[in-house]
Design an enzyme around this catalytic site. Structure first.
Site, PDB file in Angstrom:
ATOM      1  N   ARG A 213      36.640 -70.633   8.171  1.00 39.21           N
ATOM      2  CA  ARG A 213      36.945 -71.656   9.354  1.00 39.21           C
ATOM      3  C   ARG A 213      37.690 -72.949   8.759  1.00 39.21           C
ATOM      4  NH1 ARG A 213      31.383 -71.802  12.753  1.00 39.21           N
ATOM      5  NH2 ARG A 213      31.043 -69.599  12.805  1.00 39.21           N
TER       6      ARG A 213
ATOM      7  N   GLN B  27      27.486 -65.816   6.626  1.00 41.12           N
ATOM      8  CA  GLN B  27      26.510 -66.066   7.568  1.00 41.12           C
ATOM      9  C   GLN B  27      25.539 -64.903   7.473  1.00 41.12           C
ATOM     10  OE1 GLN B  27      28.907 -66.287  11.227  1.00 41.12           O
ATOM     11  NE2 GLN B  27      27.995 -68.533  11.461  1.00 41.12           N
TER      12      GLN B  27
ATOM     13  N   LYS C  40      20.321 -72.206  23.930  1.00 46.07           N
ATOM     14  CA  LYS C  40      20.161 -71.791  22.815  1.00 46.07           C
ATOM     15  C   LYS C  40      18.452 -72.396  22.077  1.00 46.07           C
ATOM     16  CE  LYS C  40      22.819 -75.325  20.614  1.00 46.07           C
ATOM     17  NZ  LYS C  40      23.678 -75.630  19.368  1.00 46.07           N
TER      18      LYS C  40
ATOM     19  N   HIS D  91      22.837 -64.135  19.785  1.00 44.73           N
ATOM     20  CA  HIS D  91      23.367 -64.144  18.593  1.00 44.73           C
ATOM     21  C   HIS D  91      22.226 -64.929  17.896  1.00 44.73           C
ATOM     22  CE1 HIS D  91      27.781 -64.355  19.758  1.00 44.73           C
ATOM     23  NE2 HIS D  91      27.217 -64.807  20.776  1.00 44.73           N
TER      24      HIS D  91
END
Length: 643
Positions: free
Chosen positions: A366, A384, A467, A513
């Site tokens: 990123r 990750q 989330k 996720h």
RNA sequence: GCUCCGGUAGCUCAGUGGUAGAGCACUUCCUUGGUAAGGAAGGGGUCGAGGGUUCAAUUCCCUCCCGGAGCUCCA
């Protein structure tokens, strides 16, 4: 006449009567002289007000003293005013911006010609002492907008703020001695209340956080009621500085950043790589047990997939530019989800196949602005421990429940207490309100069924779904971003993923996720600071250091090291220099166990074990028993060392 | 990216308009040690890069690169 009297209800239910217009201070005095002295402010039916505030009507009232949790931010806000008072004394031309209390202290922003130097801070601090000595009262005045314009005619920043206030809003200013500020308050009664404070740093900060606006100079400081608390805080800052993962990472040879490779790109040295691979091995074992399948997807992908996923639309400024290969544009992946979706779509899925849980240690890239890069904690390439769970709507609660178990097990292993945050639907959101409510309720009910405490972050969800965030608390009380679980209504739609239900119809699965450590880089960086470099046995790059007293015992010591190494223990022999020197070296390297072997140990087949941090308290034991102790500590991933 | 501060040996840092120093680390030798530094000698630097000022620049000035503290952002 009773209309001249008002009834004040105290927290214990007692009701006192006062003349209308009596102040909060009068109430405190009526309750008792001790409280009158200790009183800083009061809470009136939920609103915190100054001691000088006149009471106009019947109300509930709670006096706020130093002991009240709300008191500290009050003190710090007042400290910010004292700072501004001092700065204005020494730099009359300084424009004043905002000066709030923050979590750990306060700051104040000033518009000045030249930035502040450390000497300036010292001078301001001394001037603050004088302001405190003078013990100016903090006086609150209500003014009209027009009056305020006059009062702040030389302070354009304040005028800008003023113009944003609605015409029917109550506008107040606070004066302490020579200084006047546009401020909602409340404040402590007088500057003399500020006794234990320190200015910490100065740095540029954009006016209102907007990089298109002028840069102001921000001074940070902190303040406490008690000298010990201030000292403790300063010690904690010092402790944090000592634990800095960049410093320890260098000292312990864990990782490096090489400018030939580039900023924000981590090179893991062998000792750092051991820590990382131990974590990965542990996690693989953990997630296989929890029903995940491990997959791998490429680092570079045809950019068209990021059009489908929406990344080019929503995440482009964080993505690295395309690489052209035979006329086709490829991009380094910024996330792993698109690849996992392709894997899901590799076959027609039945409801009988679900849930499918794909996990990957996926390296993503990123583009972060250079100014935000920070050691291992903020980088441009990171791995990750990502996973995507494809399931039916009905399976969401049980999947969330399983994730809570997984997270709990993992965080216990590393010794992190944690708290939970539930983030709900933001303004701009995909999917129906109905859908969101269902998902949020599912998350809530799982948390509640388990009796877990959680905080709700209203509107804090991603645009594609609600989330759960897990916040870690480290060894010195700092909070870190931990595991996150996100529901996604977006990608299943965009990729049109499906499964065949028991009705033989096509249905859209729900996608979750989740990450546990998040980024290996950030997590290991955090662990370095959490453990202050003294890793638990299972993670320690070097677990045992074997030290022969002299050359004469090298063979004997070497046999002992081999015994340990033969069972997979990371044990190393160090033979040169004096014993004291080598012990010092091992302590500095934070090696968990030292095993000393000399004449006595050679004679009876023992080893003298010295445990990290235990000083001279050594223990002579059979080598087999020592091996068992080490193996047990590794096997159980024990956080402490058995001495 | 922006503002400020910084960049001298592998590391931590001192220093100066006349081309450099300490401690640790490293190498070699002596020492053969019992729980946080045994002793000695030695090697190692285009003083971040480029340009300018000057008889002379590591030092002063400019530009760039890199790092740090923040702002903003985030795994």
């Amino acid at each position: 006449m009773s209309s001249h009297l008002i009834r004040i209800t105290l927290p214990d239910g007692k009701v006192l009567e006062f003349k209308r217009g009596a102040t909060v201070a009068d109430v405190a005095a009526a309750i008792g002289p001790g409280l009158a002295k200790a009183a800083l402010a009061a809470e009136l039916d939920g609103e915190v007000v100054d001691l000088g505030r006149p009471l106009e009507r019947d109300t509930g009232l709670r006096i706020i003293t130093e002991r009240d949790p709300a008191a500290l931010s009050l003190l710090r806000h007042s400290a910010a005013h004292v700072l501004a008072t001092a700065v204005r004394q020494l730099r009359p031309g300084a424009q004043i911006g905002f000066g709030p209390a923050i979590d750990e202290g306060f700051y104040y922003d000033f518009g000045v010609e030249a930035p502040f130097t450390p000497d300036d801070l010292e001078a301001f601090e001394m001037e603050m002492e004088r302001v405190v000595q003078a013990n100016h009262s903090f006086e609150r005045h209500r003014v009209t907008k027009e009056e305020a314009r006059g009062l702040f005619q030389d302070d354009p920043l304040k005028l800008e703020r003023l113009e944003e206030l609605g015409d029917d809003e109550v506008i107040t200013v606070y004066r302490d001695g020579p200084f006047l500020d546009l401020c909602r308050g409340p404040h402590v009664p007088s500057t003399g209340r500020l006794k234990h404070f320190k200015l910490l740093s100065a740095a540029g900060a954009y006016w209102r956080g907007d990089e298109r606006r002028p840069m102001l100079q921000r001074i940070y400081g902190t303040a406490f009621f008690k000298a010990e608390e201030l000292d403790q805080h300063l010690e904690r800052l010092e402790e944090a500085r000592k634990r800095d993962h960049r410093v320890l990472g260098k000292e312990l040879d864990l990782f490096l950043v090489d400018q030939r490779v580039g900023s924000g790109l981590i090179l893991w040295r062998p000792h750092g790589a051991i820590i990382r691979s131990e974590i990965e091995d542990y996690e693989k074992e953990l997630i296989r047990r929890h029903g995940y399948e491990i997959v791998y997807t490429p680092h570079l992908m045809n950019e068209r997939i990021f059009e489908v996923s929406g990344h080019l639309e929503n995440f482009a400024e964080n993505m690295f530019g395309p690489v052209e290969i035979e006329g086709t544009r490829f991009r380094p992946k910024p996330m792993n989800c698109p690849g996992h979706i392709c894997l899901y779509q590799a076959a027609q899925r039945s409801y009988r196949d679900l849930p499918i849980r794909y996990a990957e240690f996926g390296t993503v890239y990123r583009n972060e602005r250079s100014g935000v890069l920070h050691g291992m904690l903020r980088v441009r390439g990171f791995t990750q421990d990502d996973a995507h769970i494809f399931c039916t709507e009905e399976q969401v609660p049980s999947e969330i429940g399983a994730l809570l178990d997984l997270v709990d097990e993992m965080l216990r292993t590393f010794g992190y207490p944690y708290s939970i945050e539930l983030s709900t639907r933001p303004e701009k959101a995909l999917g129906t309100v109905q859908q969101w409510k269902g998902a949020e309720d599912a998350l809530r009910s799982v948390l509640e069924a388990r009796g877990l405490d959680y905080r709700v972050e209203e509107g804090g969800g991603a645009f594609y779904g609600p989330k759960l965030d897990f916040k870690l608390i480290d060894a010195i009380g700092r909070s870190w971003q931990g595991p996150t679980v996100q529901l996604d209504f977006n990608l299943p739609e965009r990729f049109q993923i499906e499964y065949v239900g028991d009705d033989n119809g096509r249905h859209r699965p729900v996608m979750l996720h989740r990450v546990l450590v998040g980024s290996m880089e950030r997590f290991v960086g955090g662990l370095i600071e959490h453990y202050a470099g003294a890793f638990p046995l299972w993670l320690a790059p070097e677990q045992v250091r074997i030290l022969p007293i002299s050359e004469e015992w090298i063979a004997e010591a070497s046999a002992c090291a081999d015994l340990l190494r033969g069972r997979g223990v990371r044990a190393f022999l160090v033979e040169r220099d004096s014993l004291s020197y080598r012990i010092r070296e091992a302590e500095l390297r934070k090696v968990p166990y030292m095993g000393v072997i000399g004449e006595r140990e050679a004679a009876d087949g023992t080893v003298a074990v010295r445990t990290r941090g235990a000083g001279k308290k050594q223990q002579v034991m059979e080598r087999g028993a020592f091996l068992d102790r080490v193996l047990e500590g590794i096997r159980t991933r024990s956080l402490g060392l058995e001495a």
